[in-house]
Design an enzyme around this catalytic site. Structure first.
Site, mmCIF file in Angstrom:
data_model
loop_
_atom_site.group_PDB
_atom_site.id
_atom_site.type_symbol
_atom_site.label_atom_id
_atom_site.label_comp_id
_atom_site.label_asym_id
_atom_site.label_seq_id
_atom_site.Cartn_x
_atom_site.Cartn_y
_atom_site.Cartn_z
ATOM 1 N N ARG A 109 8.991 -25.903 41.426
ATOM 2 C CA ARG A 109 8.969 -25.353 42.786
ATOM 3 C C ARG A 109 7.616 -25.585 43.457
ATOM 4 N NH1 ARG A 109 12.326 -21.589 45.371
ATOM 5 N NH2 ARG A 109 13.571 -21.494 43.482
ATOM 6 N N TYR A 223 15.080 -27.349 31.757
ATOM 7 C CA TYR A 223 15.090 -28.760 32.149
ATOM 8 C C TYR A 223 13.658 -29.217 32.382
ATOM 9 C CZ TYR A 223 15.348 -26.285 36.689
ATOM 10 O OH TYR A 223 15.163 -25.430 37.744
ATOM 11 N N ASP A 300 17.652 -17.434 52.454
ATOM 12 C CA ASP A 300 17.881 -16.114 51.881
ATOM 13 C C ASP A 300 17.770 -14.990 52.901
ATOM 14 O OD1 ASP A 300 18.426 -17.075 49.385
ATOM 15 O OD2 ASP A 300 16.519 -16.487 48.475
#
Length: 398
Positions: A109, A223, A300
């Protein structure tokens, strides 16, 4: 594209807010981004950029920068938490590119945030203001007036031709638009960390794949990120009460105790990470109305999504693309453009929200119901598991 004499104001310099700002600025709109934090650092760990999101970022010219930091796994391998046996898989890599025309990337991120920030700072018509918190919103004489507070307790009013609330699940813009509902805790906590890939147990060092471990009351996803140098790990557990604050340090021994009966490879992987951050997971059904006049919501702030479909960031990126498209089509009528943007996005957001809630139930099934789930995964096979989500991954902004 001209929206008015004043700049567009985007509240929130996260992934959705920066994508929206870039999408508008690249169309010639003057944009001011407000961020309540004083440091533009993105907390968290990894994020999955499925084809519906990666194609938008590629169209913004970010493909080469993303390709240097992202990883494109070949597959998802689904295993049982307790036994470690392989349940099935999901085809990624070449299959995703060929089916949807865009990659399925995974990326840290912070790396994605840096790429977006670098692109934003390169544009002369895009301004970033940190330490600014939205406190009020009203309209007068055909323009929006944004009341902001600064980190030094100062106050100001910023006129705007458009206001985009991209300030997350605890949005300050949402109640200013008349939606006073509080997000609802959904009984899960996400434990997140990244480790150096070279420090991971041997079984996790070289495979170019995403791991998904399913078990009663808990699941784990891992991952590679940061060009393959690091491994992102997320463990989602049931929790009776939400934690205080946005992200809290997690007690490693508590996590390991919860997975004490897990298969040895998974226990070994979790034990490798010395530090964890924990997020309580909140949800809120998409608002019945998230636009008013010259103001709207995105990501969001409009429709929080639980992480069980890995689509929270992707939906925000989609929102940004559609918002810019509708505004470009109707530059002289911002309220009409926002109404069309909202009408286009709400049904999809609601479908993704429900899909994430459904996966939350399926991921954590106990025996014997888990046997039926596992049988479906095996019957569909890796490519069939992808085909179930053609409606999701095949989305295009046109």
């Amino acid at each position: 594209m001209m929206l008015g004499t004043e700049p567009a104001v985007v509240a929130g310099a996260g992934i959705g807010g920066l994508t929206a700002a870039l999408s508008l600025a690249r169309r010639g709109v003057a944009v001011t981004v407000l961020e309540r934090r004083t440091a533009l650092e993105e907390a968290g760990a990894g994020i999955q950029l499925s084809p519906n999101a990666s194609r938008v970022l590629i169209d913004l010219g970010l493909g080469p920068a993303l390709a240097r930091q992202a990883v494109e796994p070949d597959r998802v391998v689904i295993r049982a938490v307790g036994s470690g046996r392989t349940i099935g898989g999901i085809a990624l890599g070449r299959h995703m590119r060929e089916r949807y025309g865009a990659p399925y990337w995974v990326i840290h991120r912070a790396d994605l945030h840096t790429i977006l920030l670098d692109a934003a700072r390169s544009l002369p018509n895009l301004r970033l203001l940190v330490g600014r918190r939205v406190e009020s919103l009203r309209e007068e004489n055909g323009q929006a007036l944004v009341g902001i507070a600064t980190a030094s307790n100062g106050q100001d009013v910023l006129p705007a031709s458009l206001v985009v609330g991209a300030d997350g699940v605890w949005s300050a813009v949402r109640p200013a638009l008349g939606d006073g509902r509080a997000p609802q805790y959904r009984g899960y906590a996400a434990w997140r960390t990244t480790i150096a890939r070279a420090a991971a147990p041997a079984a996790f060092r070289d495979a170019n794949e995403t791991g998904l471990w399913l078990g009663p009351e808990a699941h784990v996803v891992h991952y590679p990120v940061s060009g393959g140098r690091k491994l992102n790990i997320v463990a989602v557990l049931r929790g009776d009460k939400p934690l205080d604050g946005w992200a809290s340090p997690g007690e490693r021994d508590q996590l390991l105790h919860r997975f004490r009966k897990a298969a040895e490879p998974l226990r070994g992987l979790l034990a490798t990470a010395p530090e964890w951050l924990v997020w309580s997971l909140y949800d809120l059904p998409a608002s019945r109305r998230w636009s008013r006049g010259r103001a709207t919501l995105l990501g969001d702030a409009a429709h929080p999504v639980l992480p069980f479909l890995a689509q929270g960031g992707a939906l925000a990126i989609e929102d940004a693309s559609v918002l810019a498209r509708e505004l470009a089509a109707r530059p002289g009528d911002v309220p009409a453009a926002l109404a069309l943007y909202e009408a286009a996005r709400r049904p999809r957001a609601q479908r993704v929200q429900e899909g994430a809630r459904s996966n939350a139930r399926a991921y954590h099934l106990a025996w014997p119901l888990s046997m039926a789930r596992d049988a479906v995964i095996r019957r569909l096979g890796p490519e069939g598991m992808v085909a179930r989500y053609d409606w999701l991954y095949g989305w295009r902004p046109e």
